[in-house]
Write a protein that holds these residues in place. Structure first.
Motif, PDB file in Angstrom:
ATOM      1  N   PRO A 278      36.645  42.690  37.503  1.00 28.17           N
ATOM      2  CA  PRO A 278      34.725  43.159  36.976  1.00 28.17           C
ATOM      3  C   PRO A 278      35.313  43.973  36.476  1.00 28.17           C
ATOM      4  CG  PRO A 278      35.596  42.592  39.413  1.00 28.17           C
ATOM      5  CD  PRO A 278      37.110  43.314  38.755  1.00 28.17           C
TER       6      PRO A 278
ATOM      7  N   TRP B 216      30.627  40.073  38.654  1.00 27.11           N
ATOM      8  CA  TRP B 216      29.432  41.949  39.604  1.00 27.11           C
ATOM      9  C   TRP B 216      30.404  42.562  39.279  1.00 27.11           C
ATOM     10  CZ3 TRP B 216      28.793  39.323  44.401  1.00 27.11           C
ATOM     11  CH2 TRP B 216      28.338  38.572  44.550  1.00 27.11           C
TER      12      TRP B 216
ATOM     13  N   HIS C 110      27.615  42.732  33.972  1.00 27.89           N
ATOM     14  CA  HIS C 110      27.111  42.418  34.756  1.00 27.89           C
ATOM     15  C   HIS C 110      25.702  42.913  34.568  1.00 27.89           C
ATOM     16  CE1 HIS C 110      25.578  41.555  38.187  1.00 27.89           C
ATOM     17  NE2 HIS C 110      24.659  42.947  38.938  1.00 27.89           N
TER      18      HIS C 110
ATOM     19  N   GLU D 170      32.161  36.508  42.524  1.00 22.17           N
ATOM     20  CA  GLU D 170      31.615  38.430  42.661  1.00 22.17           C
ATOM     21  C   GLU D 170      32.566  39.197  41.118  1.00 22.17           C
ATOM     22  OE1 GLU D 170      31.640  36.388  46.466  1.00 22.17           O
ATOM     23  OE2 GLU D 170      33.355  36.290  45.324  1.00 22.17           O
ATOM     24  N   ASP D 171      33.469  38.747  40.760  1.00 24.50           N
ATOM     25  CA  ASP D 171      34.633  38.643  39.364  1.00 24.50           C
ATOM     26  C   ASP D 171      33.089  38.928  37.904  1.00 24.50           C
ATOM     27  OD1 ASP D 171      36.729  39.876  40.530  1.00 24.50           O
ATOM     28  OD2 ASP D 171      38.112  37.606  39.786  1.00 24.50           O
TER      29      ASP D 171
ATOM     30  N   ASP E 135      31.007  44.471  44.477  1.00 25.87           N
ATOM     31  CA  ASP E 135      31.748  43.146  43.984  1.00 25.87           C
ATOM     32  C   ASP E 135      32.452  42.422  45.520  1.00 25.87           C
ATOM     33  OD1 ASP E 135      33.677  45.304  43.501  1.00 25.87           O
ATOM     34  OD2 ASP E 135      35.242  43.633  43.019  1.00 25.87           O
TER      35      ASP E 135
ATOM     36  N   ARG F  39      31.885  46.713  38.784  1.00 25.16           N
ATOM     37  CA  ARG F  39      32.849  47.146  39.807  1.00 25.16           C
ATOM     38  C   ARG F  39      32.163  47.758  40.690  1.00 25.16           C
ATOM     39  NH1 ARG F  39      39.143  48.885  37.051  1.00 25.16           N
ATOM     40  NH2 ARG F  39      38.774  46.184  36.936  1.00 25.16           N
TER      41      ARG F  39
ATOM     42  N   TYR G 270      24.172  36.148  42.051  1.00 22.49           N
ATOM     43  CA  TYR G 270      24.784  38.168  42.337  1.00 22.49           C
ATOM     44  C   TYR G 270      24.062  37.754  43.984  1.00 22.49           C
ATOM     45  CZ  TYR G 270      24.549  42.970  43.354  1.00 22.49           C
ATOM     46  OH  TYR G 270      25.190  43.952  44.366  1.00 22.49           O
TER      47      TYR G 270
END
Length: 392
Positions: free
Chosen positions: A209, A42, A240, A39-40, A47, A44, A293
Motif C-alpha cells: 500500500p 489504502w 489513497h 486494502e492495498d 490498511d 499503509r 474504504y
C-alpha cells in the motif's frame, strides 16, 4: 472485491502543475493487488483487512493507537471537528513527549503496529514531534500523520520518508481559491502543493500500500466533478484518497450538517460509478468514506487526547479513562471498552449516523452521555424505528 483487468483506464485530466503518472501511463500494480486485497488501495498503517481485525479481536489485541500532539494550528478551517475537550484553554495537565513515548510502548505491548496523529492542531509544529516519530520508528511501528503540509520542506519530507511515516495531506480541492477559503489561509494551496510535490518526488506513492493520502473533506462548495477530478488523479498515481463528508463535531456541529447524509450518498455513488466504469473496480461502498474504504479503528484501537483522556476514536469520542490515573492496559481491558469494540465496525461511522438520524445535542454533550449510554438511538429522523443498533 473484483477487478476487470480488461478495463483500460484513461489518464485523468489534471491541472498542469500536478505530476503525471509515471511515463504518462496510469499505475496498474496497486489496482492488480486490490483484486485480491482491497486494502492495498489504502494508506499503509491503516490498511487493516476484515480478517486482520477478526484475528486481533479474537486475541484481544490492539492494532492502532490514535494520539494528539499539540492543539496549536497555523490554519483556521471553519469545518474543524475539534470539540472543547481537545483544545480547552483551562490549565489541564497535557501529554509530554516522554508520556507519549510511554504510551506508544504500552500500545506496542498490547499488539499495536500503528500510531496515528490526527491533531488536535498541526502535529508537525509540536516541539516533541520528531523525537516521538523517531521513537515509533525504533519500535518497528508505522507513524501515520495528518498534516496541512506547511512544515514539510525538503529536509522534513526526507526525514518522514526515512522514518517510515505515512502521510495524510490536507487537500480539499484542486481549485486554489476554494482550497484557501476552506482552510481560512490565503496562499495555503501553494504550501500544500509544494508539500505534495516533495512527497511524490521522494516516492511516498511508490510502495503498495501507498504511504501518501489526500485528506479531502466534502462540503456544499464542492461539485461532484471536482471530487471526481481528485479521485481519478489519486487512482492513477497510487495515492489513497481519504474523501468524506464532515464529522459533525466542533465548529462543524450545526443543524445544517444533518443534510450531509444525502450528499454523502450521492458522492459515494458517483465515485463508485467512476471506479466501475473507468477502473474496472467493483465493491460495496460504506458511508461516509468514498472508494471502498472502511474505517475499522473502533474494533482495534484507542484514542488519547492532549489531556490524556481516552476515547474509542477521535471523532466518536466515548470516554473510557485517563492515562494519568490508569494504565493503557487497564483502560483497554475495562468492561466498557470491551463492550464498545465488540460489534464489528466495518466502516460504520456512528458519529455521523447519530447526527443524521436526528439529535439536538452538541458534540461534547454526546461524548459525556456516551459514558453511560452507548446505544444508537432507536428513533430515526422521521420518527420511525431504526433497524441498525450497532454499538460501535
Amino acid at each position: 472485491m473484483k477487478l476487470n483487468m480488461q478495463q483500460k483506464p484513461k489518464l485523468a485530466k489534471q491541472p498542469d502543475w500536478l505530476p503525471s503518472a509515471r511515463n504518462g501511463v496510469p499505475r496498474r500494480d496497486h489496482l492488480e493487488r486490490a483484486s485480491s486485497r482491497l486494502e492495498d488501495l489504502w494508506l499503509r498503517g491503516t490498511d487493516y483487512s476484515a480478517d486482520d481485525v477478526q484475528v486481533a479481536m479474537a486475541a484481544n489485541k490492539m492494532l492502532h493507537l490514535d494520539m494528539d500532539f499539540t492543539n496549536d494550528c497555523d490554519i483556521n478551517c471553519y469545518y474543524c471537528d475539534r470539540t472543547v475537550d481537545r483544545f480547552d484553554e483551562a490549565r489541564k495537565r497535557e501529554l509530554t513527549t516522554e508520556k507519549r513515548k510511554a504510551l506508544i510502548a504500552a500500545a506496542k505491548a498490547l499488539g499495536a503496529t500503528t500510531v496515528e496523529f490526527p491533531g488536535a492542531g498541526e502535529p508537525m509544529v509540536d516541539p516533541g514531534f520528531w523525537e516521538v516519530i523517531e521513537y515509533i520508528h525504533s519500535q518497528v511501528m508505522t507513524p501515520v500523520i495528518f498534516t496541512n503540509g506547511s512544515q514539510i520542506d525538503d529536509a522534513a519530507a526526507r526525514r518522514l520518508y526515512d522514518l517510515g511515516a505515512s502521510v495524510f495531506l490536507k487537500y480539499s480541492s484542486f481549485d486554489p481559491e476554494l482550497n484557501d477559503k476552506l482552510v481560512g489561509k490565503p496562499g495555503y494551496t501553494v504550501e500544500a502543493r509544494r508539500a505534495l510535490e516533495r512527497l511524490l518526488a521522494l516516492g511516498f506513492n511508490e510502495p503498495v500500500p501507498t504511504r501518501l493520502a489526500i485528506d479531502m473533506i466534502i462540503m456544499n462548495k464542492h461539485s461532484l466533478e471536482s471530487i471526481g477530478e481528485v479521485h481519478r488523479w489519486c487512482r492513477d498515481n497510487n495515492v489513497h484518497h481519504y474523501i468524506s463528508t464532515l464529522i459533525p463535531e466542533g465548529l462543524a456541529d450545526k443543524k445544517v450538517r444533518q443534510k450531509e447524509r444525502q450528499r454523502s450518498d450521492e458522492m459515494l455513488e458517483y465515485i463508485q460509478r467512476i471506479d466501475a466504469e473507468e477502473y474496472g473496480l467493483s465493491y460495496e461502498s460504506s458511508r461516509p468514506m468514498a472508494g471502498g474504504y472502511r474505517c475499522r479503528q473502533v474494533n482495534v484501537g484507542l484514542f488519547v487526547n492532549i489531556y490524556g483522556e481516552v476515547y474509542d476514536c477521535n471523532g466518536l469520542g466515548r470516554p473510557l479513562g485517563n492515562v494519568f490515573s490508569q494504565s493503557l492496559d487497564e483502560i483497554w481491558n475495562t468492561k466498557l471498552a470491551k463492550r464498545i469494540r465488540a460489534p464489528l465496525q466495518d466502516g460504520f461511522c456512528l458519529v455521523r449516523e447519530r447526527v443524521w438520524r436526528g439529535t439536538e445535542k452538541r458534540g461534547i454533550e454526546r461524548k459525556l452521555e456516551g459514558l453511560y449510554n452507548i446505544r444508537i438511538p432507536s428513533k430515526g429522523t422521521d420518527g420511525g424505528e431504526s433497524s441498525d443498533h450497532r454499538r460501535v
